[in-house]
Each structure stands twice: as C-alpha cells, then as structure tokens.
Design a protein around this motif. Structure first.
Motif, PDB file in Angstrom:
ATOM      1  N   ASP A  33       0.953  -1.078  -0.143  1.00 30.16           N
ATOM      2  CA  ASP A  33       0.040   0.056  -0.035  1.00 30.16           C
ATOM      3  C   ASP A  33       0.849   1.165  -0.046  1.00 30.16           C
ATOM      4  N   LYS A  36       2.406   1.850  -3.413  1.00 27.30           N
ATOM      5  CA  LYS A  36       1.188   2.526  -4.364  1.00 27.30           C
ATOM      6  C   LYS A  36       0.888   4.142  -4.085  1.00 27.30           C
ATOM      7  N   SER A  39       3.913   6.036  -5.109  1.00 21.74           N
ATOM      8  CA  SER A  39       3.933   6.165  -6.761  1.00 21.74           C
ATOM      9  C   SER A  39       2.950   7.016  -7.169  1.00 21.74           C
ATOM     10  N   ARG A  40       1.778   7.248  -6.263  1.00 17.96           N
ATOM     11  CA  ARG A  40       0.624   8.186  -6.614  1.00 17.96           C
ATOM     12  C   ARG A  40       0.887   9.525  -6.399  1.00 17.96           C
ATOM     13  N   LYS A 105      -4.834   3.383  -6.210  1.00 14.65           N
ATOM     14  CA  LYS A 105      -3.730   4.197  -5.715  1.00 14.65           C
ATOM     15  C   LYS A 105      -4.512   5.687  -5.124  1.00 14.65           C
TER      16      LYS A 105
END
Length: 177
Positions: A33, A36, A39-40, A105
């Motif tokens: 999590d 992600k 990354s977002r 995300k």
C-alpha cells in the motif's frame, strides 16, 4: 483494501475510542500500500519544478508515512479538546473531493490522508504539513512559542478542497516578530 475511514468519526464517544480506531486502520496499511501511495504522490508531482517535486513528492510522503508510524505507536490517553464530530465529517468530505480518479492508488492515498489528518488535527495537535515545509515564495511552516504558523493559511480559505480550515496553524501574519 478500503479502510472505511469515513466511519471513524461517526460513533466516537471518547478519545481512547478514536485513537483505537485510528490505530486499527493504521495497522492495516501494508508495505505494498505504501509503495502504491508513494507512486501516486510522485505521479502527481511530475509537472512541478524539481525543487518542489522533491518537497511535495518525497517530503510529503515521508511526513504521511511517519505519521502512520506515530499513530501505530501512540500510547497516551488522548483528551481530545479539539474533537468535533461535525468538523471531522466535513474534513473527510473535503479529502474525498481530492480524489482524481476512482482507482486503487487514489483510494489508498485519500485513506492515508484522512487517517493522518484526523490524527494530526484531533489527537496530536500538529500541522497537516511537515514543519519547515517550503511553499512557493520561499516561506515555510514555522513554530514559535508552542504555536504553529503557515504562510498560506488565509490564502487557501476559499479553496474547496483545502484543509487549512481544520489545521491548527495560524496564519503567518499573526506571528509577529
């Protein structure tokens, strides 16, 4: 994994119940999590100048991650002098407006922002942004005499998704010299 964080504020009668709910939700975040979410955040800063890309991408993620860790380790019994269920629900609604797309995300990111914001505002009494975070124009969040000051607090008051209304920071103009 959808944390149903919106329900945290619905049935809270005391500070211990709130922190227990926050800790339970914080413990459900997995390393995947966090990857992600990071990354977002990095994706959302791609078009910023490199100086701000690092501040908003890396420093903001680090602040959110460290706040989750702080929630997980929280031991005190909170008194919650500032808790207001109506404000908490409005805060969550504003954060929901931030969601750009309905994908995993973005859901994880908004859940993390909800969880950390509720904690920082209603439990820890800390600013939403990291201390010393620089804003455009070069001004930073500052602390003086146990009060926090933000250079954009009053400038953001009419922005629909801004969370400044709930942040404990005062406007930088109130700091004096």
């Amino acid at each position: 994994m959808w944390l149903e964080i919106s329900m945290i504020c619905d049935h809270v009668d005391n500070g211990q119940e709130l922190i227990t709910n926050l800790k339970n939700k914080a413990n459900r975040f997995t390393p995947s999590d966090f990857m992600k979410i990071r990354s977002r955040i990095l994706q959302s800063t791609e078009n910023l100048p490199s100086k701000y890309r690092q501040m908003y991408g890396e420093e903001l993620f680090r602040h959110l991650y460290e706040t989750i860790d702080e929630i997980r380790k929280y031991k005190a019994t909170p008194q919650l002098p500032t808790f207001d269920r109506k404000d908490c629900l409005e805060l969550i609604q504003r954060i929901d407006l931030m969601r750009e797309e309905d994908n995993e995300k973005n859901k994880l990111f908004t859940d993390m922002v909800k969880l950390t914001s509720i904690y920082l505002i209603f439990v820890a009494g800390k600013p939403l942004h990291p201390l010393n975070m620089e804003f455009p124009g070069g001004r930073k969040i500052a602390k003086k005499d146990n009060a926090y000051y933000c250079p954009v607090k009053n400038k953001q008051k009419d922005v629909e998704i801004a969370l400044c209304k709930f942040c404990i920071c005062k406007d930088m103009d109130e700091m004096g010299e």
